[in-house]
Design a protein around this motif. Structure first.
Motif, PDB file in Angstrom:
ATOM      1  N   ALA A 273      27.351 -43.204  19.781  1.00  0.00           N
ATOM      2  CA  ALA A 273      28.039 -43.209  18.494  1.00  0.00           C
ATOM      3  C   ALA A 273      28.968 -42.003  18.363  1.00  0.00           C
ATOM      4  CB  ALA A 273      27.024 -43.212  17.365  1.00  0.00           C
ATOM      5  N   LEU A 274      28.521 -40.831  18.825  1.00  0.00           N
ATOM      6  CA  LEU A 274      29.360 -39.643  18.759  1.00  0.00           C
ATOM      7  C   LEU A 274      30.653 -39.831  19.546  1.00  0.00           C
ATOM      8  CD1 LEU A 274      26.711 -36.763  19.085  1.00  0.00           C
ATOM      9  CD2 LEU A 274      28.205 -37.196  17.118  1.00  0.00           C
ATOM     10  N   ILE A 275      30.511 -40.411  20.734  1.00  0.00           N
ATOM     11  CA  ILE A 275      31.696 -40.664  21.566  1.00  0.00           C
ATOM     12  C   ILE A 275      32.660 -41.633  20.858  1.00  0.00           C
ATOM     13  CG2 ILE A 275      32.493 -41.648  23.754  1.00  0.00           C
ATOM     14  CD1 ILE A 275      29.828 -40.701  24.981  1.00  0.00           C
ATOM     15  N   GLN A 276      32.081 -42.667  20.258  1.00  0.00           N
ATOM     16  CA  GLN A 276      32.894 -43.667  19.563  1.00  0.00           C
ATOM     17  C   GLN A 276      33.577 -43.069  18.326  1.00  0.00           C
ATOM     18  OE1 GLN A 276      30.746 -47.229  18.570  1.00  0.00           O
ATOM     19  NE2 GLN A 276      32.399 -48.031  17.268  1.00  0.00           N
ATOM     20  N   TRP A 277      32.830 -42.275  17.546  1.00  0.00           N
ATOM     21  CA  TRP A 277      33.406 -41.663  16.336  1.00  0.00           C
ATOM     22  C   TRP A 277      34.535 -40.706  16.701  1.00  0.00           C
ATOM     23  CZ3 TRP A 277      27.805 -40.354  14.472  1.00  0.00           C
ATOM     24  CH2 TRP A 277      27.220 -41.523  13.945  1.00  0.00           C
ATOM     25  N   LEU A 302      23.818 -33.244  19.162  1.00  0.00           N
ATOM     26  CA  LEU A 302      25.113 -32.883  18.611  1.00  0.00           C
ATOM     27  C   LEU A 302      25.599 -31.548  19.168  1.00  0.00           C
ATOM     28  CD1 LEU A 302      26.611 -33.592  15.265  1.00  0.00           C
ATOM     29  CD2 LEU A 302      26.645 -31.202  15.970  1.00  0.00           C
ATOM     30  N   LEU A 303      24.679 -30.564  19.330  1.00  0.00           N
ATOM     31  CA  LEU A 303      25.093 -29.278  19.892  1.00  0.00           C
ATOM     32  C   LEU A 303      25.604 -29.446  21.315  1.00  0.00           C
ATOM     33  CD1 LEU A 303      22.327 -26.778  18.661  1.00  0.00           C
ATOM     34  CD2 LEU A 303      24.731 -26.859  17.965  1.00  0.00           C
ATOM     35  N   ASP A 304      24.897 -30.226  22.126  1.00  0.00           N
ATOM     36  CA  ASP A 304      25.324 -30.459  23.514  1.00  0.00           C
ATOM     37  C   ASP A 304      26.679 -31.174  23.548  1.00  0.00           C
ATOM     38  OD1 ASP A 304      23.003 -29.275  24.352  1.00  0.00           O
ATOM     39  OD2 ASP A 304      21.945 -31.160  24.745  1.00  0.00           O
ATOM     40  N   TRP A 305      26.817 -32.159  22.687  1.00  0.00           N
ATOM     41  CA  TRP A 305      28.086 -32.902  22.643  1.00  0.00           C
ATOM     42  C   TRP A 305      29.225 -31.987  22.215  1.00  0.00           C
ATOM     43  CZ3 TRP A 305      31.049 -33.699  18.212  1.00  0.00           C
ATOM     44  CH2 TRP A 305      32.136 -34.565  18.367  1.00  0.00           C
ATOM     45  N   ASN A 307      29.540 -28.749  22.648  1.00  0.00           N
ATOM     46  CA  ASN A 307      29.905 -27.820  23.719  1.00  0.00           C
ATOM     47  C   ASN A 307      30.889 -28.446  24.692  1.00  0.00           C
ATOM     48  OD1 ASN A 307      28.295 -25.745  22.734  1.00  0.00           O
ATOM     49  ND2 ASN A 307      26.490 -26.419  23.896  1.00  0.00           N
ATOM     50  N   GLU A 308      30.841 -29.758  24.864  1.00  0.00           N
ATOM     51  CA  GLU A 308      31.722 -30.453  25.788  1.00  0.00           C
ATOM     52  C   GLU A 308      32.956 -31.036  25.086  1.00  0.00           C
ATOM     53  OE1 GLU A 308      29.397 -33.428  27.689  1.00  0.00           O
ATOM     54  OE2 GLU A 308      27.958 -32.014  28.563  1.00  0.00           O
ATOM     55  N   ASN A 309      32.940 -31.054  23.745  1.00  0.00           N
ATOM     56  CA  ASN A 309      34.035 -31.670  22.998  1.00  0.00           C
ATOM     57  C   ASN A 309      34.465 -30.747  21.855  1.00  0.00           C
ATOM     58  OD1 ASN A 309      34.069 -34.734  24.031  1.00  0.00           O
ATOM     59  ND2 ASN A 309      31.948 -34.073  23.843  1.00  0.00           N
ATOM     60  N   PRO A 310      35.404 -29.819  22.120  1.00  0.00           N
ATOM     61  CA  PRO A 310      35.842 -28.894  21.075  1.00  0.00           C
ATOM     62  C   PRO A 310      36.622 -29.582  19.943  1.00  0.00           C
ATOM     63  CG  PRO A 310      37.185 -28.644  23.046  1.00  0.00           C
ATOM     64  CD  PRO A 310      36.062 -29.552  23.409  1.00  0.00           C
ATOM     65  N   GLU A 311      37.082 -30.770  20.198  1.00  0.00           N
ATOM     66  CA  GLU A 311      37.707 -31.594  19.168  1.00  0.00           C
ATOM     67  C   GLU A 311      36.741 -32.750  18.887  1.00  0.00           C
ATOM     68  OE1 GLU A 311      40.446 -31.145  17.535  1.00  0.00           O
ATOM     69  OE2 GLU A 311      41.421 -29.541  18.670  1.00  0.00           O
ATOM     70  N   PRO A 312      36.751 -33.330  17.729  1.00  0.00           N
ATOM     71  CA  PRO A 312      37.588 -33.097  16.552  1.00  0.00           C
ATOM     72  C   PRO A 312      37.025 -31.992  15.667  1.00  0.00           C
ATOM     73  CG  PRO A 312      36.149 -34.943  16.158  1.00  0.00           C
ATOM     74  CD  PRO A 312      35.863 -34.487  17.569  1.00  0.00           C
ATOM     75  N   GLY A 313      37.640 -31.793  14.496  1.00  0.00           N
ATOM     76  CA  GLY A 313      37.102 -30.869  13.511  1.00  0.00           C
ATOM     77  C   GLY A 313      35.813 -31.422  12.922  1.00  0.00           C
ATOM     78  N   LEU A 314      34.884 -30.525  12.615  1.00  0.00           N
ATOM     79  CA  LEU A 314      33.582 -30.943  12.091  1.00  0.00           C
ATOM     80  C   LEU A 314      33.342 -30.346  10.707  1.00  0.00           C
ATOM     81  CD1 LEU A 314      31.207 -30.600  15.197  1.00  0.00           C
ATOM     82  CD2 LEU A 314      32.400 -32.633  14.372  1.00  0.00           C
ATOM     83  N   PHE A 315      32.891 -31.187   9.808  1.00  0.00           N
ATOM     84  CA  PHE A 315      32.461 -30.753   8.477  1.00  0.00           C
ATOM     85  C   PHE A 315      30.999 -31.123   8.306  1.00  0.00           C
ATOM     86  CE2 PHE A 315      37.001 -31.254   7.999  1.00  0.00           C
ATOM     87  CZ  PHE A 315      37.371 -30.199   7.177  1.00  0.00           C
ATOM     88  N   PHE A 316      30.216 -30.194   7.762  1.00  0.00           N
ATOM     89  CA  PHE A 316      28.811 -30.464   7.456  1.00  0.00           C
ATOM     90  C   PHE A 316      28.623 -30.276   5.949  1.00  0.00           C
ATOM     91  CE2 PHE A 316      28.932 -29.177  11.885  1.00  0.00           C
ATOM     92  CZ  PHE A 316      28.167 -30.169  12.493  1.00  0.00           C
ATOM     93  N   LEU A 317      28.256 -31.349   5.273  1.00  0.00           N
ATOM     94  CA  LEU A 317      28.076 -31.333   3.818  1.00  0.00           C
ATOM     95  C   LEU A 317      26.585 -31.284   3.543  1.00  0.00           C
ATOM     96  CD1 LEU A 317      30.657 -34.153   2.937  1.00  0.00           C
ATOM     97  CD2 LEU A 317      31.084 -31.748   3.519  1.00  0.00           C
ATOM     98  N   GLU A 318      26.119 -30.139   3.093  1.00  0.00           N
ATOM     99  CA  GLU A 318      24.689 -29.893   2.995  1.00  0.00           C
ATOM    100  C   GLU A 318      24.220 -29.734   1.551  1.00  0.00           C
ATOM    101  OE1 GLU A 318      22.489 -29.845   5.590  1.00  0.00           O
ATOM    102  OE2 GLU A 318      24.184 -30.488   6.833  1.00  0.00           O
ATOM    103  N   HIS A 319      23.100 -30.426   1.233  1.00  0.00           N
ATOM    104  CA  HIS A 319      22.448 -30.294  -0.065  1.00  0.00           C
ATOM    105  C   HIS A 319      21.171 -29.465   0.093  1.00  0.00           C
ATOM    106  CE1 HIS A 319      24.726 -34.089  -0.219  1.00  0.00           C
ATOM    107  NE2 HIS A 319      24.844 -33.868  -1.514  1.00  0.00           N
TER     108      HIS A 319
END
Length: 482
Positions: A273-277, A302-305, A307-319
């Motif tokens: 899914a990460l690769i597809q997104w 996600l951390l491993d992915w 490290n190998e994929n500096p793109e795209p930009g990542l947002f984490f929306l935390e409650h």
């Protein structure tokens, strides 16, 4: 007096003016001059005196005399029923301002809807149009309807219409209606007219309104340029998603933004899914909701992915709370490496809340095509004192409810705090896949708009919405609007 020969002269002028608005007004004033000459005659109907020669002007005439003048004019002309519909210049919406002969339940003309062919004809043909009860839905099926467009002064264009029903339209009726339309147009231009008056407003910025109130945000955005990740932490309704979209658009305008609210539990499927997104957004951004609550395996993937994929930009929306007790320490450090805190409403000073409420109101009023509205200062004071469990989202919902409820030029305390202020009124973002909530929010907005336009008359509301009255009542009960 107004003789038959005068009517014939106006008819001849109609043939040569070709729909030119200035020529039409010239012929109107020809008739008006004739009317003025006999306005003091004892035989002149009193309705004509009140309609055309009232001492009241501008706002006073529109608010106090328009309805009575229209009723007496319709009576004098032998009309069975009639309605005056005007458009508010600021709101760009049409609503009924005077009616005669419909009874308490009123009546709605579906063929006169703002997007219908009849309105289009009135806009292009400035002379009266007739509609037969055998072909159109009239209040009196055996009658004939006559509709006439109203045109604003100073090239304001089409601003509304008059519509009357009669078993037989008298030959003088179109010209009397044209004069009354001219009278309305003239009074709308006078000082202090509620429809012609304009207000100075602050143009809402494309930047989220909360940005100036977040002290650490500028540094976080600067860090985002290099790390291509940012964590936005705050309670529900504090603006995390809106802020993420704005930062994304600032970094890569026009690129894809994908919000992921749930991820596959199966590790292999999550990796795929990460690769597809990532392929879907390209150089855009991925936004994850509550990633700190993922399992240890999901966090590591996600951390491993990453490290190998500096793109795209990542947002984490935390409650809150920020993490599970068994959360991965390195993932927690990753989230905190670029963290922006979005405080709840309760942490803001009253003055700041008041300022933001005013900005929200201007933005929502414009979105609802009602930028001419003002907000009672008492509403702002009350909002600054109250507690808001849903934070800014609750406040925006309450303001939107007030705008939809308001039938005047100022949103009052009663409009905003009607006991329904917890309703979900805003249509969810396109990334939100909760179809049921999106449909309900849209239905609430449409029903509340119809309620305002038709002053709560359910028969006309139902006809305008294209459903039966029973279906409307059931829908209003389901949506907690009754």
């Amino acid at each position: 007096m107004l003789e038959l020969s005068d009517i014939r002269q106006v008819k001849n002028e109609k043939k040569v003016c070709g729909g030119n608005l200035s020529d039409i007004r010239h012929s109107n004033r020809y008739v008006l001059d004739k009317v003025i000459k006999f306005k003091h005659f004892s035989s002149m109907p009193s309705a004509f005196k009140q309609a055309f020669f009232s001492e009241e002007k501008g706002q006073d005439w529109l608010q106090n005399s328009l309805g009575a003048s229209w009723e007496e004019l319709c009576t004098a002309c032998g009309f069975l029923s009639g309605v005056v519909v005007l458009r508010s210049e600021e709101e760009q919406s049409f609503s009924e301002v005077a009616a005669f002969g419909y009874g308490e339940e009123g009546f709605y003309y579906p063929f006169m809807a703002s997007s219908g062919e009849a309105i289009a004809k009135l806009k292009s043909e400035p002379f009266p149009l007739s509609f037969s009860g055998s072909m159109y839905d009239l209040f009196h099926p055996e009658a004939e309807a006559l509709a006439l467009g109203i045109y604003g002064q100073e090239n304001k264009g089409f601003i509304g219409f008059l519509l009357v029903e009669a078993k037989e339209i008298q030959s003088f009726a179109p010209y009397i209606l044209r004069l009354f339309a001219e009278k309305i147009s003239y009074e709308m231009l006078q000082p202090d007219s509620p429809i012609a008056a304009k207000s100075v407003e602050r143009a809402p910025s494309s930047e989220p309104l909360l940005v100036p109130y977040l002290p650490d945000l500028e540094q976080c955005i600067h860090t985002f340029q290099t790390q291509k990740m940012i964590t936005l932490y705050g309670e529900k309704g504090t603006g995390k998603r809106t802020l993420a979209k704005w930062i994304h658009e600032s970094r890569v305008p026009g690129s894809a933004f994908l919000l992921v609210s749930s991820v596959p539990e199966h590790f292999g499927k999550f990796e795929k899914a990460l690769i597809q997104w990532a392929a879907e957004v390209g150089g855009g951004s991925l936004a994850f909701v509550d990633a700190s609550h993922w399992s240890l395996g999901q966090q590591k993937i996600l951390l491993d992915w990453r490290n190998e994929n500096p793109e795209p930009g990542l947002f984490f929306l935390e409650h809150p709370p920020f993490e599970k007790p068994e959360g991965l320490a390195t993932f927690r450090q990753f989230l905190e490496s670029n963290l922006s805190l979005l405080p709840s409403v309760s942490t803001y000073r009253s003055q700041e809340v008041s300022q933001i409420v005013g900005l929200f109101f201007a933005e929502l009023a414009k979105a609802q095509n009602r930028p001419g509205l003002s907000l009672d200062p008492k509403v702002i004071v009350e909002m600054a004192k109250r507690s808001w469990p849903g934070n800014w989202q609750d406040i925006k919902n309450s303001l939107l409810l007030g705008i939809l409820n308001c039938t005047s030029k100022e949103v009052s305390l009663q409009d905003v705090f009607s006991g329904k202020n917890q309703l979900q009124l805003g249509v969810p973002d396109s990334e939100d896949l909760d179809l049921r909530m999106a449909i309900q929010a849209l239905e609430r907005q449409k029903i509340l708009n119809a309620k305002r336009i038709f002053s709560g008359n359910q028969i006309r509301m139902a006809k305008a919405l294209g459903i039966s009255r029973g279906a409307l009542q059931n829908k209003m009960k389901q949506l907690d609007l009754l």
